[in-house]
Design an enzyme around this catalytic site. Structure first.
Site, PDB file in Angstrom:
ATOM      1  CG  HIS A 143       3.842 -11.473 -10.014  1.00  0.00           C
ATOM      2  ND1 HIS A 143       2.724 -12.085 -10.216  1.00  0.00           N
ATOM      3  CD2 HIS A 143       4.863 -12.197 -10.738  1.00  0.00           C
ATOM      4  CE1 HIS A 143       3.078 -13.242 -11.032  1.00  0.00           C
ATOM      5  NE2 HIS A 143       4.235 -13.156 -11.315  1.00  0.00           N
ATOM      6  CG  ASP A 201       0.221 -10.578  -8.504  1.00  0.00           C
ATOM      7  OD1 ASP A 201       0.942 -11.203  -7.514  1.00  0.00           O
ATOM      8  OD2 ASP A 201       0.828 -10.095  -9.533  1.00  0.00           O
ATOM      9  CB  SER A 225       6.033 -14.357 -13.920  1.00  0.00           C
ATOM     10  OG  SER A 225       5.520 -14.853 -12.747  1.00  0.00           O
TER      11      SER A 225
END
Length: 415
Positions: free
Chosen positions: A393, A390, A160
């Site tokens: 990311h 998160d 990702s």
């Protein structure tokens, strides 16, 4: 500049003096004054000639380093013993000209990465630019980049984090496209983490920017036979991902992996390592990672046309979870001054070792240390679901844009 051509090194030239030609002064009845005149000129030329050779030799010797200095660029190729500038040794500097795009206006930026769109109020995290200590990264010129990518195929392969960089590049490039409708996902897919293949076409320039989801790079297979009950799946360390045949015939190929090579993604889910037909239950993650990268390296040597494809490998980018809990982010308001050990990673070190002896040139984008300083730039609670922070990311716009600026600077410098 219309295309990105493969770089060609400028070899040092050795200037030699050939066998001198025999001078002929014509008739033996030439006057003495004429002979004296020509003799004086020969003496002057003879004196200047070694000086000219020295100047020319110095020029050709210094040309590669001067070229890099003027362009503000040097690659991180491991076979370069000395670099005029290490792009990845520097600092983050505040720059009011950033960000370079608005994520809310880019249809290919995931909503989960659009921190401003998800309620983040401070905007300073958007305005930091990476500044190497000994040079400058050329300012992003979208029109030059679009022309350089004309008729090309750009492919990202990885997890990702690779998808985030893929989205960042598309959003950067769209700022130079007048007809936004000429940029589209070829299969009409929405951008999600579950799709293994995404391809955005820039129709006006006839190029695609593609993403292949391959979090380990090697094959992941379910429920192998005759193994202990705790084994639910294995990574075949000696087999590259079964979609790898779709990565070839690209012009620019960017790999990354690392974030899934952790116990909670492997052993805690019942995933172990396999070599040939043997499951290696006691194999450590660092050892397995090196075997997988050697498999990748062998594939590159066999499958990649080095006269066409520029191959990049981006190193591991650190997360900033709280030391006490993986449920909280250890985020700051501005870039931090000390990496606190996050500037090194066993995954990054292994990547650097794995590419050393390849005959296919690999450019390592060694972004670990520069990203370690950006604890302010993670998605955090601004991911659309504040109950699940998160800390891995990155917000878009943000840090992945700088990875792409370095990538594009490399390509421009080699054109």
């Amino acid at each position: 500049m219309s295309t990105f051509n493969r770089s060609k090194s400028i070899n040092q030239r050795t200037l030699g003096v050939g066998t001198p030609r025999t001078a002929s002064f014509g008739s033996p009845r030439v006057k003495l004054t004429s002979v004296s005149h020509w003799f004086r000129w020969l003496v002057v030329i003879g004196a200047l000639f070694p000086f000219s050779i020295a100047i020319a030799g110095g020029y050709f010797y210094l040309l590669p380093s001067l070229t890099q200095a003027f362009q503000g660029f040097a690659t991180s190729k491991l076979n370069d013993s000395m670099e005029e500038c290490n792009l990845f040794d520097g600092n983050w500097v505040f720059d009011e000209s950033y960000p370079l795009y608005n994520a809310s206006e880019c249809p290919f930026a995931e909503q989960g990465f659009n921190c401003l769109g998800n309620g983040r109020r401070d905007e300073d995290y958007l305005r930091w630019r990476w500044k190497p200590k000994r040079c400058d990264i050329p300012r992003f010129n979208v029109h030059d980049i679009l022309e350089g990518l004309r008729n090309k195929r750009v492919v990202f392969v990885g997890d990702s984090m690779s998808r985030t960089q893929w989205e960042s590049l598309i959003c950067l490039l769209m700022t130079g496209v007048e007809d936004k409708n000429s940029v589209y996902e070829v299969n009409n897919h929405n951008i999600t983490k579950r799709i293994r293949f995404l391809s955005v076409r820039f129709n006006s320039f006839n190029f695609t920017v593609e993403f292949f989801r391959s979090v380990f790079l090697v094959q992941h297979v379910w429920m192998p036979r005759h193994v202990p009950r705790r084994v639910r799946s294995t990574l075949k360390l000696d087999k590259l991902d079964d979609i790898s045949n779709q990565w070839v015939n690209s012009d620019i190929l960017i790999f990354n992996t690392g974030h899934w090579w952790v116990p909670e993604k492997l052993f805690e889910t019942g995933c172990y390592f396999q070599v040939a037909n043997t499951v290696r239950l006691g194999m450590s993650i660092p050892v397995a990672f090196r075997i997988a990268l050697d498999t990748w390296a062998s594939w590159v040597e066999k499958m990649i046309d080095k006269n066409r494809t520029h191959v990049f490998f981006r190193t591991y980018e650190p997360s900033h979870w709280s030391e006490q809990s993986h449920r909280l982010c250890n985020m700051s308001n501005i870039p931090i001054s000390e990496a606190g050990g996050k500037d090194r990673s066993v995954f990054s070190d292994t990547i650097l070792e794995a590419v050393k002896n390849l005959t296919v040139p690999i450019t390592v984008l060694h972004i670990t240390s520069m990203s370690a300083l950006r604890s302010d730039a993670h998605v955090g609670k601004w991911n659309g679901n504040p109950s699940i922070p998160d800390c891995s990311h990155w917000c878009l716009p943000g840090v992945p844009d700088m990875w792409n600026e370095i990538l594009l600077s490399y390509l421009l410098s080699q054109s």
